[in-house]
Design a protein around this motif. Structure first.
Motif, PDB file in Angstrom:
ATOM      1  N   ASP A 259       0.642  -1.144  -0.061  1.00  0.00           N
ATOM      2  CA  ASP A 259      -0.118   0.052   0.033  1.00  0.00           C
ATOM      3  C   ASP A 259       0.783   1.300  -0.106  1.00  0.00           C
ATOM      4  O   ASP A 259       0.496   2.319  -0.374  1.00  0.00           O
ATOM      5  CB  ASP A 259      -1.017   0.082   1.099  1.00  0.00           C
ATOM      6  CG  ASP A 259      -1.853  -1.231   0.982  1.00  0.00           C
ATOM      7  OD1 ASP A 259      -2.066  -1.772   0.097  1.00  0.00           O
ATOM      8  OD2 ASP A 259      -2.566  -1.313   2.132  1.00  0.00           O
ATOM      9  N   ALA A 263       0.866   0.313  -4.209  1.00  0.00           N
ATOM     10  CA  ALA A 263      -0.652   0.497  -4.790  1.00  0.00           C
ATOM     11  C   ALA A 263      -0.871   1.980  -5.218  1.00  0.00           C
ATOM     12  O   ALA A 263      -0.184   2.708  -4.931  1.00  0.00           O
ATOM     13  CB  ALA A 263      -1.413   0.489  -3.478  1.00  0.00           C
ATOM     14  N   ASP A 264      -1.908   2.145  -6.081  1.00  0.00           N
ATOM     15  CA  ASP A 264      -2.448   3.331  -6.640  1.00  0.00           C
ATOM     16  C   ASP A 264      -2.816   4.127  -5.726  1.00  0.00           C
ATOM     17  O   ASP A 264      -3.669   3.786  -4.855  1.00  0.00           O
ATOM     18  CB  ASP A 264      -3.452   3.005  -8.064  1.00  0.00           C
ATOM     19  CG  ASP A 264      -2.721   2.368  -9.128  1.00  0.00           C
ATOM     20  OD1 ASP A 264      -1.800   2.689  -9.277  1.00  0.00           O
ATOM     21  OD2 ASP A 264      -3.599   1.726  -9.692  1.00  0.00           O
ATOM     22  N   LYS A 265      -2.366   5.509  -5.764  1.00  0.00           N
ATOM     23  CA  LYS A 265      -2.915   6.405  -4.545  1.00  0.00           C
ATOM     24  C   LYS A 265      -4.339   6.930  -4.680  1.00  0.00           C
ATOM     25  O   LYS A 265      -4.683   7.201  -6.011  1.00  0.00           O
ATOM     26  CB  LYS A 265      -1.774   7.656  -4.623  1.00  0.00           C
ATOM     27  CG  LYS A 265      -0.573   7.275  -4.268  1.00  0.00           C
ATOM     28  CD  LYS A 265      -0.427   6.290  -2.979  1.00  0.00           C
ATOM     29  CE  LYS A 265       1.114   5.665  -2.934  1.00  0.00           C
ATOM     30  NZ  LYS A 265       1.236   5.058  -1.693  1.00  0.00           N
TER      31      LYS A 265
END
Length: 265
Positions: A259, A263-265
């Motif tokens: 995260d 992971a994409d924000k």
């Protein structure tokens, strides 16, 4: 149960603190900043570092839990929207204790001065006051290399995702009792040579640095920056103490890594 709360100091974090303090006292928990059983950190990982150093003398008696008010942290696993849920968990639920290894740093001085001992949750670094750092590195009492470069960083497993990662170090799971030595811009050519790779040392190994070109150094212990003069040696190893986190739900380490970095924000 006795509790204390430390905040980042901004108005938002302070308002959450007052809210939590009121709720917990309504559940008949006792506010005690001197000898808390549990310390709640509201802010980010830096806030928890401050809390750790404030209560480092009672690590076997105090557990920590973090509420992050900004970006997802590695030590803070609750968000402000969950404050009421966390309060109920603290007041009503027996929590699991998770322990993470710490780094012990011992600095010894020329002319027999009293040694200084520090504990770090993330990492310790050493740099020359001016110019290139030149240090003899010993592992388990045996000379390993003569380091030349900008500096050296020794991290804990939980701190391996911080400065250590930026230096190209490995990410270690916090269940591993180890420390990691990473180089900062080492000098490597036909004359000078270092290992050039991070070293992971187990709990029964000690790393010793011995100055070659001067006795004065800038030393960091987590967020603290300290000038040490007349240094004879700096010793690093896994500390006998551990930090204790209060866990009320799963907080998988590799999910935090994912995260935080993938992971994409």
């Amino acid at each position: 149960m006795k509790f204390a709360i430390m905040t980042k100091g901004d108005s938002k974090s302070n308002s959450y603190m007052h809210k939590m303090k009121t709720y917990l006292q309504d559940f008949e928990l006792v506010w005690d900043e001197h000898e808390p059983d549990i310390v709640i950190s509201i802010g980010g990982d830096g806030t928890l570092l401050y809390a750790f150093h404030r209560y480092s003398s009672r690590l076997n008696k105090t557990a920590f839990v973090g509420v992050h008010t900004g970006h997802l942290g590695f030590y803070a696993d609750w968000v402000p929207e969950e404050i009421e849920k966390l309060v109920i968990a603290i007041a009503k639920t027996p929590y699991q204790i998770i322990e993470y290894p710490l780094l012990e740093t011992i600095i010894r001085y020329q002319h027999g001065g009293k040694e200084t001992r520090y504990l770090a949750l993330n990492e310790a670094t050493v740099k020359s006051v001016e110019g290139t750092l030149v240090m003899d590195v010993e592992i388990r009492g045996q000379h390993f290399e003569r380091f030349r470069g900008d500096g050296l960083c020794v991290s804990t497993p939980s701190g391996s995702t911080a400065y250590n990662k930026a230096l190209g170090g490995a990410i270690l799971h916090p269940s591993i009792p180890a420390i990691q030595l990473a180089e900062m811009a080492s000098i490597n050519n036909r004359v000078f040579r270092t290992i050039g790779s991070p070293l992971v040392l187990p709990a029964h190994h000690t790393c010793m640095l011995k100055p070659v070109n001067g006795p004065d150094f800038m030393v960091t212990i987590d967020h603290l920056t300290l000038l040490h003069k007349d240094v004879k040696s700096i010793q690093y190893r896994v500390a006998a103490e551990k930090i204790r986190f209060a866990r009320f739900r799963p907080f998988p380490f590799w999910k935090r890594v994912h995260d935080s970095f993938i992971a994409d924000k």
